[in-house]
Motif scaffolding. Structure first.
Motif, PDB file in Angstrom:
ATOM      1  N   LYS A  25     -10.475   3.181   6.471  1.00 38.80           N
ATOM      2  CA  LYS A  25     -10.632   4.445   7.191  1.00 38.80           C
ATOM      3  C   LYS A  25      -9.474   5.396   6.916  1.00 38.80           C
ATOM      4  CE  LYS A  25     -13.405   2.481  10.920  1.00 38.80           C
ATOM      5  NZ  LYS A  25     -13.572   1.149  10.383  1.00 38.80           N
ATOM      6  N   ILE A  26      -8.346   4.840   6.448  1.00 40.85           N
ATOM      7  CA  ILE A  26      -7.182   5.684   6.190  1.00 40.85           C
ATOM      8  C   ILE A  26      -7.203   6.217   4.756  1.00 40.85           C
ATOM      9  CG2 ILE A  26      -5.731   4.546   7.916  1.00 40.85           C
ATOM     10  CD1 ILE A  26      -4.341   3.052   5.581  1.00 40.85           C
ATOM     11  N   LYS A  27      -6.539   7.340   4.565  1.00 41.32           N
ATOM     12  CA  LYS A  27      -6.401   7.918   3.220  1.00 41.32           C
ATOM     13  C   LYS A  27      -5.107   7.458   2.558  1.00 41.32           C
ATOM     14  CE  LYS A  27      -9.996  10.637   2.762  1.00 41.32           C
ATOM     15  NZ  LYS A  27     -10.985  10.299   1.766  1.00 41.32           N
ATOM     16  N   GLU A  28      -4.046   7.338   3.362  1.00 42.16           N
ATOM     17  CA  GLU A  28      -2.730   6.961   2.845  1.00 42.16           C
ATOM     18  C   GLU A  28      -2.110   5.921   3.767  1.00 42.16           C
ATOM     19  OE1 GLU A  28      -1.593   8.422  -0.005  1.00 42.16           O
ATOM     20  OE2 GLU A  28      -3.351   9.722  -0.055  1.00 42.16           O
ATOM     21  N   GLY A  29      -1.421   4.935   3.182  1.00 40.14           N
ATOM     22  CA  GLY A  29      -0.729   3.934   3.982  1.00 40.14           C
ATOM     23  C   GLY A  29      -0.787   2.573   3.319  1.00 40.14           C
ATOM     24  N   VAL A  95      -2.484   1.902   0.030  1.00 40.90           N
ATOM     25  CA  VAL A  95      -3.714   2.704  -0.012  1.00 40.90           C
ATOM     26  C   VAL A  95      -3.310   4.127  -0.366  1.00 40.90           C
ATOM     27  CG1 VAL A  95      -5.674   3.590   1.316  1.00 40.90           C
ATOM     28  CG2 VAL A  95      -4.823   1.261   1.741  1.00 40.90           C
ATOM     29  N   ASP A  96      -3.981   4.693  -1.354  1.00 40.54           N
ATOM     30  CA  ASP A  96      -3.724   6.065  -1.774  1.00 40.54           C
ATOM     31  C   ASP A  96      -5.062   6.756  -1.983  1.00 40.54           C
ATOM     32  OD1 ASP A  96      -2.216   8.314  -2.611  1.00 40.54           O
ATOM     33  OD2 ASP A  96      -2.420   7.727  -4.712  1.00 40.54           O
ATOM     34  N   ASN A  97      -5.234   7.908  -1.345  1.00 43.02           N
ATOM     35  CA  ASN A  97      -6.467   8.671  -1.449  1.00 43.02           C
ATOM     36  C   ASN A  97      -7.690   7.813  -1.078  1.00 43.02           C
ATOM     37  OD1 ASN A  97      -7.787  11.094  -1.841  1.00 43.02           O
ATOM     38  ND2 ASN A  97      -8.176  10.691  -4.007  1.00 43.02           N
ATOM     39  N   GLY A  98      -7.517   6.952  -0.071  1.00 42.55           N
ATOM     40  CA  GLY A  98      -8.611   6.131   0.421  1.00 42.55           C
ATOM     41  C   GLY A  98      -8.992   4.954  -0.458  1.00 42.55           C
ATOM     42  N   LYS A  99      -8.169   4.642  -1.465  1.00 40.86           N
ATOM     43  CA  LYS A  99      -8.463   3.549  -2.399  1.00 40.86           C
ATOM     44  C   LYS A  99      -7.326   2.528  -2.407  1.00 40.86           C
ATOM     45  CE  LYS A  99     -12.214   5.364  -4.253  1.00 40.86           C
ATOM     46  NZ  LYS A  99     -13.497   4.815  -3.887  1.00 40.86           N
ATOM     47  N   LEU A 100      -7.697   1.269  -2.526  1.00 38.42           N
ATOM     48  CA  LEU A 100      -6.693   0.224  -2.687  1.00 38.42           C
ATOM     49  C   LEU A 100      -5.959   0.428  -3.998  1.00 38.42           C
ATOM     50  CD1 LEU A 100      -8.821  -2.876  -1.621  1.00 38.42           C
ATOM     51  CD2 LEU A 100      -7.038  -1.747  -0.267  1.00 38.42           C
ATOM     52  N   GLN A 101      -4.659   0.314  -3.974  1.00 41.52           N
ATOM     53  CA  GLN A 101      -3.854   0.507  -5.179  1.00 41.52           C
ATOM     54  C   GLN A 101      -3.595  -0.839  -5.861  1.00 41.52           C
ATOM     55  OE1 GLN A 101      -2.991   3.880  -6.324  1.00 41.52           O
ATOM     56  NE2 GLN A 101      -4.793   3.777  -5.016  1.00 41.52           N
ATOM     57  N   ILE A 123      -8.571  -7.137   8.979  1.00 46.15           N
ATOM     58  CA  ILE A 123      -8.056  -6.045   8.154  1.00 46.15           C
ATOM     59  C   ILE A 123      -7.367  -5.049   9.092  1.00 46.15           C
ATOM     60  CG2 ILE A 123      -8.656  -4.167   6.572  1.00 46.15           C
ATOM     61  CD1 ILE A 123     -11.263  -5.845   5.977  1.00 46.15           C
ATOM     62  N   LYS A 124      -6.078  -4.847   8.873  1.00 46.28           N
ATOM     63  CA  LYS A 124      -5.290  -3.942   9.717  1.00 46.28           C
ATOM     64  C   LYS A 124      -4.731  -2.832   8.836  1.00 46.28           C
ATOM     65  CE  LYS A 124      -3.158  -2.744  13.507  1.00 46.28           C
ATOM     66  NZ  LYS A 124      -3.850  -2.293  14.684  1.00 46.28           N
ATOM     67  N   GLU A 125      -5.079  -1.614   9.165  1.00 45.43           N
ATOM     68  CA  GLU A 125      -4.604  -0.455   8.403  1.00 45.43           C
ATOM     69  C   GLU A 125      -3.402   0.174   9.105  1.00 45.43           C
ATOM     70  OE1 GLU A 125      -8.349   1.676   6.602  1.00 45.43           O
ATOM     71  OE2 GLU A 125      -8.741   1.069   8.675  1.00 45.43           O
ATOM     72  N   ILE A 126      -2.412   0.540   8.304  1.00 45.07           N
ATOM     73  CA  ILE A 126      -1.231   1.215   8.828  1.00 45.07           C
ATOM     74  C   ILE A 126      -1.110   2.542   8.092  1.00 45.07           C
ATOM     75  CG2 ILE A 126       1.266   1.081   9.155  1.00 45.07           C
ATOM     76  CD1 ILE A 126       0.849  -2.054   8.995  1.00 45.07           C
ATOM     77  N   LYS A 127      -1.336   3.598   8.840  1.00 44.75           N
ATOM     78  CA  LYS A 127      -1.336   4.945   8.263  1.00 44.75           C
ATOM     79  C   LYS A 127       0.069   5.328   7.827  1.00 44.75           C
ATOM     80  CE  LYS A 127      -3.214   9.465   9.250  1.00 44.75           C
ATOM     81  NZ  LYS A 127      -3.910  10.291  10.225  1.00 44.75           N
ATOM     82  N   GLY A 128       0.161   5.897   6.622  1.00 49.89           N
ATOM     83  CA  GLY A 128       1.467   6.283   6.097  1.00 49.89           C
ATOM     84  C   GLY A 128       1.643   7.747   5.921  1.00 49.89           C
TER      85      GLY A 128
END
Length: 128
Positions: A25-29, A95-101, A123-128
């Motif tokens: 759900k995040i774009k960056e982080g 995560v960059d631009n909503g994609k796994l790096q 799955i835990k997302e941390i917004k950056g």
């Protein structure tokens, strides 16, 4: 968020990359992928059928099943517990631009080590 992973054999390596990325759900982080089970693991490597066989062979060589482990009389799965220690229970991916790096050949593997079973991956997302 949680996803469910079902294995088909005692030791099974399953690519969960697509499922993790689909649920972002995040774009960056960063995203932390974690399994709360003591006989499973997570790692990043190339998803290739020959390499999968080699990884299983390595785990079996390093920690053989039925080698007289102290925990075996209880459930017969001491090897599964020790293999999970070697692999670890989480991976962290930018995560960059909503994609796994991930690198070109990298995938996120879920390793079932005492299946077949249905397991949970958090799955835990941390917004950056």
């Amino acid at each position: 968020m949680k996803i469910s992973v079902s294995s088909r054999s005692r030791v099974d390596l399953i690519d969960v990359t697509g499922e993790v990325e689909k649920n972002l759900k995040i774009k960056e982080g960063i995203v932390v992928v974690y399994t709360p089970h003591t006989t499973c693991g997570l790692f990043i490597n190339e998803y290739d059928s020959g390499l999968k066989k080699d990884i299983v062979k390595l785990l079996e060589k390093l920690v053989p099943q039925g080698a007289g482990w102290a925990h075996d009389p209880e459930e017969g799965n001491a090897d599964s517990h020790m293999r999970s220690i070697l692999l670890g229970h989480s991976v962290v991916v930018p995560v960059d631009n909503g994609k796994l790096q991930l690198g070109t050949w990298q995938s996120i593997f879920f390793a079932e080590l005492f299946g077949p079973r249905t397991r949970e991956v958090i799955i835990k997302e941390i917004k950056g």
